[in-house]
Design an enzyme around this catalytic site. Sequence first.
Site, PDB file in Angstrom:
ATOM      1  N   TRP A 156       0.802  -1.219   0.000  1.00 27.75           N
ATOM      2  CA  TRP A 156       0.000   0.000   0.000  1.00 27.75           C
ATOM      3  C   TRP A 156       0.838   1.274   0.000  1.00 27.75           C
ATOM      4  CZ3 TRP A 156       1.872   2.134   4.351  1.00 27.75           C
ATOM      5  CH2 TRP A 156       2.202   1.289   5.414  1.00 27.75           C
ATOM      6  N   ASN A 157       2.146   1.170   0.216  1.00 25.93           N
ATOM      7  CA  ASN A 157       2.880   2.419   0.464  1.00 25.93           C
ATOM      8  C   ASN A 157       3.201   3.208  -0.794  1.00 25.93           C
ATOM      9  OD1 ASN A 157       4.710   0.349  -0.145  1.00 25.93           O
ATOM     10  ND2 ASN A 157       6.374   1.370   0.911  1.00 25.93           N
ATOM     11  N   LYS A 180      -2.516  -7.522  -8.476  1.00 27.63           N
ATOM     12  CA  LYS A 180      -3.343  -7.549  -7.256  1.00 27.63           C
ATOM     13  C   LYS A 180      -2.786  -6.459  -6.344  1.00 27.63           C
ATOM     14  CE  LYS A 180      -4.037  -8.653  -3.344  1.00 27.63           C
ATOM     15  NZ  LYS A 180      -4.389  -7.681  -2.294  1.00 27.63           N
ATOM     16  N   GLU A 252      10.410  -8.537  -3.228  1.00 29.33           N
ATOM     17  CA  GLU A 252      10.961  -7.263  -2.726  1.00 29.33           C
ATOM     18  C   GLU A 252      10.293  -7.018  -1.386  1.00 29.33           C
ATOM     19  OE1 GLU A 252      13.321  -5.562  -4.079  1.00 29.33           O
ATOM     20  OE2 GLU A 252      13.426  -6.377  -6.101  1.00 29.33           O
ATOM     21  N   LEU A 253      11.066  -7.164  -0.299  1.00 29.01           N
ATOM     22  CA  LEU A 253      10.444  -7.230   1.031  1.00 29.01           C
ATOM     23  C   LEU A 253      10.873  -6.072   1.943  1.00 29.01           C
ATOM     24  CD1 LEU A 253      10.891 -11.105   1.359  1.00 29.01           C
ATOM     25  CD2 LEU A 253       9.015  -9.834   0.298  1.00 29.01           C
ATOM     26  N   CYS A 286      10.102   1.613   1.805  1.00 27.69           N
ATOM     27  CA  CYS A 286      10.875   0.432   2.201  1.00 27.69           C
ATOM     28  C   CYS A 286      12.347   0.784   2.391  1.00 27.69           C
ATOM     29  CB  CYS A 286      10.715  -0.675   1.176  1.00 27.69           C
ATOM     30  SG  CYS A 286      11.129  -0.154  -0.496  1.00 27.69           S
ATOM     31  N   GLU A 384      11.435  -3.385  11.528  1.00 29.19           N
ATOM     32  CA  GLU A 384      10.989  -2.329  10.611  1.00 29.19           C
ATOM     33  C   GLU A 384       9.881  -1.520  11.291  1.00 29.19           C
ATOM     34  OE1 GLU A 384       8.743  -3.466   7.025  1.00 29.19           O
ATOM     35  OE2 GLU A 384      10.115  -2.195   5.890  1.00 29.19           O
TER      36      GLU A 384
END
Length: 516
Positions: A156-157, A180, A252-253, A286, A384
């Site tokens: 969502w960022n 999605k 990508e985390l 991120c 985080e």
Amino acid sequence: MAGTKEQAHETSSNGAATEEHGVAVHNPATGEVIATVPDLGADDIARLAAQGRAAQPGWEAMGFDGRARVMRRAQKWLLDNSERVIDTIMSETGKTWEDAGVLELSYGASAFGFWAKHAEKYLRDHKVRSGSLFVFGKKLKVRYRPLGLIGVIGPWNYPLVNSFGDCIPALAAGNAVILKPSELTPLTSILLAEGLAECGIPEHVFQVATGTGDAGRALVDEVDMIMFTGSTETGRKVAEQAAKRLIPASLELGGKDPMIVLADADLERAANSAVFWSMQNAGQTCISVERVYVEAPVYDEFVDKVVGKVKALRQGDPSGGPGSVDVGTLTSPPQQDIIERHVKDATDKGARVLVGGHAGNGASAWEPTVLVDVDHDMACMTEETFGPTLPIMKVADADEALRLANDSPYGLSGSVFTRDINKGEDVARRVEAGAVCVNDVVINYSALELPFGGWKASGLGSRHGANGIRKYCAQQSILISRFHGKRDPQMFPYKAKMSRNLVRLYRFLWGRGNRG
Ligand code: NAD
């Protein structure tokens, strides 16, 4: 796809309200429901997948030039409709006008142009030379073929950069794509699908599958490759599911990016960078600065500068447009609880809050916050946070800064500030992260030629650069034998003389020389 509705019944883990027939989308700055989108189930996703597969060959057949024409039109569409795009991003994220307009829009516009121009260069056949005796005189090449149907799952960022952005190279390669988006921020993706349709993308080549995590799970079951951006926790589940189907997954985390400030740094630039890149997008980037390590001789001066700059920030509802506030609201309401927990945990263990430390203005918001006297027993230095907080720690030297910077399960990116460029690069090379900037932060992400991808729990694979498009393709190696006899020396029937001669030849070619 979207319609409006008043009532929400249930709330999912990230704060999205799910109704009987849809997901309610809120404006996080006001708490208002602004739309309801369909909550797709496995059958709906299977139908979209069948449509995408049927449309893909026609899109692939349009070739690089045909697809590039659509991409270039989409680039212009994005800029011609910039106000609508910015308003949509702001309405579902609570970002400032600048975070939507300057950062998201510029990425989208440049990415359309970049992949339109470079897709063919990265994906055209390339010749390979080999040292193998067995292929002497033969033609070797590598070609790339689109995998077919790509699933992109986004957070969502950054609804444009990180959800839609990864669809652009997948499409440029000739794939059909189902996106999605996060259930919190589906409206930007829906608008961009409308834009691509206006720009002439064939029907069903790009489709948006709205819904919750269940829709994401169903998508992984249907596609030929999954590109996932989101939390490490969900990334692990996606990787497991992809492994069961043996489809490629690019992940990508999350991150906990360190900034290292050495004693000879330009402190004004370092402080401006620390404040901007920890607070822009309300800290929900991120690769934002999540923690700072400062060499002891300049620690006090650096902290003073940071405190002055953070005190001057205006946080609040961004609906006043450009220049009205510096820090917007939080997009995901439960994020406020995480930030509060990190600040409380730090102060309980002896940290001091020099600015902020409380919930901010807006339905879901946090005041820009500076923490000092922090250490690695505190969650704010190890987990985080994803909010407008900046914990700063004093260190004796670069070695201690590096030891602490690398004391993390994450390895997304990092930064080093020093006037000594050679020392800066040396320190950068010792940071365990996929990207490190010297005297800069985050800006590497705008260079689409430069690979971006996390180490450790921050991900697998990368975006941008050659791999940023080749990963959406099956790689095929071709060998063509033009000059040959009826039978090669290694073929049946085995003959002792020929076999011995071959081994003698290996000795001659590879076995001579020093063994020391
Ligand atoms: P999240 O993991 O909660 O959700 C991401 C997406 O996954 C959403 O669309 C969600 O609906 C979907 N999802 C949830 N469960 C699923 C499942 N079991 N299978 C498939 N899909 C599922 O992440 P978030 O809270 O939306 O995003 C914030 C996180 O994203 C932060 O950790 C941030 O660091 C990370 N992020 C990383 C990058 C990067 O490039 N490395 C970029 C942006 C954000």
